[in-house]
Design a protein around this motif. Structure first.
Motif, short mmCIF file in Angstrom:
data_model
loop_
_atom_site.label_atom_id
_atom_site.label_comp_id
_atom_site.label_asym_id
_atom_site.label_seq_id
_atom_site.Cartn_x
_atom_site.Cartn_y
_atom_site.Cartn_z
N HIS A 148 -16.23 -8.44 14.30
CA HIS A 148 -14.83 -9.17 14.11
C HIS A 148 -14.95 -10.23 15.14
N ARG A 149 -15.14 -10.16 16.29
CA ARG A 149 -15.10 -11.16 17.50
C ARG A 149 -15.98 -10.94 18.47
N THR A 164 -5.40 -1.01 10.31
CA THR A 164 -6.38 -1.89 11.18
C THR A 164 -6.53 -1.78 12.55
N ASN A 200 -18.60 -3.02 12.03
CA ASN A 200 -18.70 -4.44 11.47
C ASN A 200 -17.93 -5.50 12.64
N SER A 219 -3.75 -9.63 18.79
CA SER A 219 -4.94 -10.57 18.73
C SER A 219 -5.22 -11.23 20.05
N SER A 256 -5.58 -11.76 11.91
CA SER A 256 -5.28 -13.16 11.72
C SER A 256 -3.68 -13.51 11.52
N ASP A 314 -14.78 -2.80 14.01
CA ASP A 314 -14.14 -1.65 13.20
C ASP A 314 -14.68 -0.50 13.52
N ASP A 373 -4.52 -7.81 8.35
CA ASP A 373 -5.73 -8.78 9.04
C ASP A 373 -5.35 -9.05 10.25
N VAL A 388 -9.76 -0.48 14.71
CA VAL A 388 -10.34 -1.67 15.80
C VAL A 388 -10.66 -1.35 17.13
N ARG A 392 -19.13 -9.58 6.93
CA ARG A 392 -19.28 -9.52 8.30
C ARG A 392 -20.63 -8.77 8.64
#
Length: 269
Positions: free
Chosen positions: A120-121, A247, A118, A95, A87, A114, A85, A251, A146
């Motif tokens: 994410h930010r 991930t 979807n 990040s 985070s 992604d 993840d 991304v 999401r």
């Protein structure tokens, strides 16, 4: 090549990926420094690979990390590549880099998404654009908890009513998604996404005819029209170099650039 299901055997997966990459058994054997006979035995199930052999095959075929894990599982080994993840503490440097790209693109929209689109930010520019366009939206277009940008673009209750020449934009987005799906072995989740998008009403299912001599812009431009605003963008996609995490390989940062002075002025105000 048909979409691979989760219970496909190792020989079937290996042969399918080799055919997707359009290389011969001889070429693959040379890449992996093994005999063509041994590779043939692996594809027929007459021989079992070592863990190192599976990893070498994944690298030689440039298989996405998520599918390399599936190949390892099919061969009887544990997954090798993590799916973290953003985070998690180990992801702090990445990040921060993603946040830096979002911040430095202000006042224009930028998103972290992604491979399935979807969200994410998002930076403040993207939030302002969504506030303008989605104020009356009747659905959240979420996937896995999401918001999903492609569903928002294709749904009549999402962004679709505000996109000029929506059929053209939808066609090119579907073409790109189908191309990406083929490139990564037509995973079931991506095939399901394509099926869901094409299930919306009036989604184009064929390519627009090319008119000889017709001028076409150098990049796809998407124009949103609402409340007297006409905002036109082209986008760039940024990915991370040499990721070793599922991930991080999937991304991407999508940055929106204004095409005209009106769009630029809207965001600078």
């Amino acid at each position: 090549m048909t979409a691979l299901s989760r219970n496909e055997s190792f020989p079937h997966r290996l042969k399918a990926w080799r055919q997707t990459r359009r290389i011969s058994q001889l070429e693959l054997s040379l890449r992996c420094d093994v005999s063509q006979r041994h590779l043939s035995f692996l594809e027929s199930g007459r021989a079992r690979p070592s863990e190192g052999m599976v990893i070498n095959l994944g690298e030689a075929l440039d298989i996405p990390l998520r599918d390399r894990n599936a190949l390892l599982l099919a061969a009887g080994f544990a997954p090798r590549y993590r799916e973290s993840d953003l985070s998690e503490p180990e992801m702090l440097a990445v990040s921060k880099a993603l946040d830096h790209l979002l911040e430095k693109h202000e006042p224009y929209p930028a998103l972290v998404i992604d491979h399935m689109a979807n969200l994410h930010r998002a930076n403040q520019g993207a939030m302002r654009l969504m506030a303008l366009l989605m104020a009356e939206a009747g659905a959240d277009h979420a996937a896995g908890g999401r918001p999903n940008l492609l569903h928002a673009l294709f749904s009549p209750e999402g962004l679709r009513p505000y996109i000029r020449d929506w059929e053209k934009v939808a066609h090119f987005l579907l073409c790109r998604l189908r191309g990406e799906s083929i490139a990564v072995g037509e995973p079931q989740e991506m095939e399901d996404l394509i099926a869901a998008l094409t299930a919306y009403p009036d989604v184009p299912d064929d390519c627009p005819l090319e008119i000889p001599g017709e001028w076409r812009a150098p990049v796809l431009t998407t124009t949103f029209e609402k409340d007297g605003h006409c905002l036109s963008f082209f986008t760039t996609i940024t990915t991370l170099g040499t990721p070793f995490d599922v991930t991080l390989q999937e991304v991407r940062v999508e940055q929106f650039f204004p095409v005209d002075a009106e769009t630029e002025a809207f965001f600078r105000r």
